[in-house]
Design a protein around this motif. Structure first.
Motif, PDB file in Angstrom:
ATOM      1  N   PRO A  83      45.554  19.529  -4.136  1.00 32.83           N
ATOM      2  CA  PRO A  83      45.208  20.369  -5.288  1.00 32.83           C
ATOM      3  C   PRO A  83      45.670  21.820  -5.148  1.00 32.83           C
ATOM      4  O   PRO A  83      45.416  22.631  -6.028  1.00 32.83           O
ATOM      5  CB  PRO A  83      43.681  20.287  -5.320  1.00 32.83           C
ATOM      6  N   PHE A  84      46.331  22.159  -4.045  1.00 33.44           N
ATOM      7  CA  PHE A  84      46.800  23.522  -3.817  1.00 33.44           C
ATOM      8  C   PHE A  84      48.324  23.505  -3.677  1.00 33.44           C
ATOM      9  O   PHE A  84      48.929  22.454  -3.448  1.00 33.44           O
ATOM     10  CB  PHE A  84      46.156  24.102  -2.545  1.00 33.44           C
ATOM     11  N   PRO A  85      48.982  24.641  -3.817  1.00 31.46           N
ATOM     12  CA  PRO A  85      50.444  24.667  -3.786  1.00 31.46           C
ATOM     13  C   PRO A  85      51.001  24.399  -2.400  1.00 31.46           C
ATOM     14  O   PRO A  85      50.300  24.582  -1.396  1.00 31.46           O
ATOM     15  CB  PRO A  85      50.772  26.090  -4.258  1.00 31.46           C
ATOM     16  N   PRO A  86      52.251  23.960  -2.317  1.00 32.40           N
ATOM     17  CA  PRO A  86      52.888  23.734  -1.017  1.00 32.40           C
ATOM     18  C   PRO A  86      52.925  25.020  -0.192  1.00 32.40           C
ATOM     19  O   PRO A  86      52.936  26.127  -0.726  1.00 32.40           O
ATOM     20  CB  PRO A  86      54.304  23.288  -1.398  1.00 32.40           C
ATOM     21  N   GLY A  87      52.918  24.845   1.121  1.00 34.98           N
ATOM     22  CA  GLY A  87      52.987  25.991   2.015  1.00 34.98           C
ATOM     23  C   GLY A  87      51.660  26.405   2.603  1.00 34.98           C
ATOM     24  O   GLY A  87      51.636  27.151   3.594  1.00 34.98           O
ATOM     25  N   GLU A  88      50.555  25.959   2.035  1.00 38.64           N
ATOM     26  CA  GLU A  88      49.252  26.314   2.576  1.00 38.64           C
ATOM     27  C   GLU A  88      48.876  25.366   3.707  1.00 38.64           C
ATOM     28  O   GLU A  88      49.153  24.176   3.658  1.00 38.64           O
ATOM     29  CB  GLU A  88      48.177  26.283   1.483  1.00 38.64           C
ATOM     30  N   SER A  89      48.236  25.912   4.719  1.00 29.40           N
ATOM     31  CA  SER A  89      47.774  25.090   5.835  1.00 29.40           C
ATOM     32  C   SER A  89      46.510  24.339   5.420  1.00 29.40           C
ATOM     33  O   SER A  89      45.650  24.884   4.720  1.00 29.40           O
ATOM     34  CB  SER A  89      47.477  25.969   7.049  1.00 29.40           C
ATOM     35  N   TYR A  90      46.399  23.081   5.870  1.00 28.66           N
ATOM     36  CA  TYR A  90      45.236  22.288   5.479  1.00 28.66           C
ATOM     37  C   TYR A  90      45.053  21.118   6.427  1.00 28.66           C
ATOM     38  O   TYR A  90      45.935  20.793   7.240  1.00 28.66           O
ATOM     39  CB  TYR A  90      45.385  21.780   4.045  1.00 28.66           C
ATOM     40  N   CYS A  91      43.924  20.471   6.313  1.00 30.74           N
ATOM     41  CA  CYS A  91      43.669  19.221   7.027  1.00 30.74           C
ATOM     42  C   CYS A  91      42.808  18.319   6.165  1.00 30.74           C
ATOM     43  O   CYS A  91      42.096  18.779   5.269  1.00 30.74           O
ATOM     44  CB  CYS A  91      43.012  19.474   8.389  1.00 30.74           C
TER      45      CYS A  91
END
Length: 429
Positions: free
Chosen positions: A295-303
């Motif tokens: 649900p967030f744009p590419p490039g953000e760190s996540y797990c």
């Protein structure tokens, strides 16, 4: 029959009614006993309670109870593994540099004998040997024991391009090695010692419709995708093609998150079209594969995280030193549930003095989030442990001489088996 005066009066000789007796422990249902054991303060107390009687032990050693118990307690974090470097102070006896890994017979040259770290879960490391990855090992760096797995039987000539993930069952120590390549996947189970392949619709199900057979009459605008440079295609076909391209272009190995294994597309931002970050997901309880859009744009760190209190599958992402929790609503749409600021006074000082601006999320377990705080100008970094309930942030300095920006893992100790007073009571959980 009326009550005797002696019961309520002052001079009667009747007997006073006895207060209801508390039900004996033996009369407790298993559900109630399970709830009682979940409230003991630590694992030592759980082990002591399990010694009370055989029935208590049976409930305490139930794998479902153990998993729930583990999820309610602080995870036994030993440290962090940053690619091939260990940062931490509590695992000095662990062979994190793989120096004691047992030898295997190999015809490869010496240059091809190096072990490569591919995954980490449940106190185990997943390793592959050589650039072709013809041998896999699930290694316990504390016990210094390894289980070797042969991937050639299922992947044949593509062993060098397989992207692996390791999932460990904390209840009994069994594990799954999962490999994905091109348009197929395979899962090795330590319980059976066998690989199971997933191909075609068993892997990722598609509609099979071609655009030249598509009936465009009466189509809604939401069902049509228009390319920036011109041309249209059915949105379903476009998304299915993007999913297949994402699997074909996977760049990194997968990660474990509770009962899930997942692979990130690591999509790059593009000014020419609307890029989407996608996640390939395997639910190891149902063995169902799926691909979800972040649900967030590419490039953000996540797990990815497995949180029963939030409906199971959820996501944690970082945005400008803030931690975001994403959950699914009743219709399966992602919504931003909570946002946590990480900028306490110490973080603000590091941001100002050392140009520490980037937060890399490594894992989420129980009520803790594990992250790395780093800068493109500095070789060192800070490892962060954030408690979601108290919002307390712990920080550990990683004073590395060289930057380690490859795969990073939080490393946890696996809890030992819960042992009963008799051999026939023992269950390795």
């Amino acid at each position: 029959m009326e009550p005797s005066e002696g019961i309520h009066g002052c001079g009667g000789g009747g007997k006073k009614p006895k207060a209801p007796r508390a039900p004996p422990v033996a009369a407790l249902s298993e559900d109630l006993l399970r709830q009682i054991l979940l409230r003991v303060p630590d694992m030592a107390s759980l082990a002591n309670a399990a010694l009370a009687e055989k029935r208590w032990y049976a409930v305490a050693s139930d794998p479902a109870v153990f998993r729930r118990f583990d999820s309610l307690r602080r995870p036994p974090l030993l440290g962090f593994i940053l690619t091939d470097r260990y940062a931490g102070t509590r695992a000095e006896d662990a062979d994190v540099f793989l120096e004691d890994l047992p030898d295997v017979d190999s015809d490869d040259d010496d240059d091809e004998d190096e072990w490569r770290l591919r995954g980490c879960a449940g106190g185990r490391l997943l390793l592959s040997r050589g650039c072709d990855g013809l041998i896999l090992a699930v290694y316990d760096p504390i016990a210094r024991t390894a289980v070797f797995v042969d991937p050639f039987a299922v992947f044949r000539q593509s062993t060098h391009i397989v992207h692996y993930a390791l999932v460990v069952d904390e209840a009994d120590g069994s594990f799954l090695v999962i490999g994905v390549t091109d348009f197929m996947a395979a899962v090795f189970s330590s319980r059976t010692g066998q690989w199971v392949k997933f191909e075609g619709d068993d892997f990722i199900k598609t509609s099979g419709n071609l655009d030249d057979e598509w009936d465009w009459n009466g189509e809604d605008e939401d069902d049509i995708y228009e390319f920036p440079g011109g041309g249209i295609v059915s949105r379903r076909s476009y998304e299915e093609q993007e999913i297949m391209d994402m699997i074909f272009q996977l760049r990194s190995d997968g990660m474990a998150a509770g009962r899930f294994a997942y692979w990130r597309s690591d999509t790059k931002k593009c000014k020419h079209y609307e890029a989407v970050e996608r996640i390939l997901l395997l639910d190891t309880t149902t063995m169902q594969w799926s691909v979800i859009a972040a649900p967030f744009p590419p490039g953000e760190s996540y797990c990815v995280a497995d949180k029963p209190e939030h409906g199971g599958l959820c996501l944690f992402s970082s945005k400008e030193q803030c931690l975001q929790l994403w959950v699914r609503n009743s219709i399966g749409k992602w919504i931003l549930k909570k946002e946590f600021s990480l900028l306490n006074e110490q973080m603000k000082k590091l941001r100002r003095d050392e140009w520490m601006k980037r937060v890399r999320i490594l894992a989420a377990r129980a009520t803790y989030i594990y992250m790395e705080y780093w800068s493109i100008r500095k070789s060192h970094s800070y490892l962060l442990v954030f408690h979601l309930t108290t919002r307390k942030l712990m920080m550990f300095h990683n004073n590395a001489d060289e930057p380690y920006r490859g795969p990073a893992f939080s490393f946890f100790m696996r809890l030992p088996p819960l042992l009963g007073p008799h051999d026939d009571w023992n269950a390795h959980i």
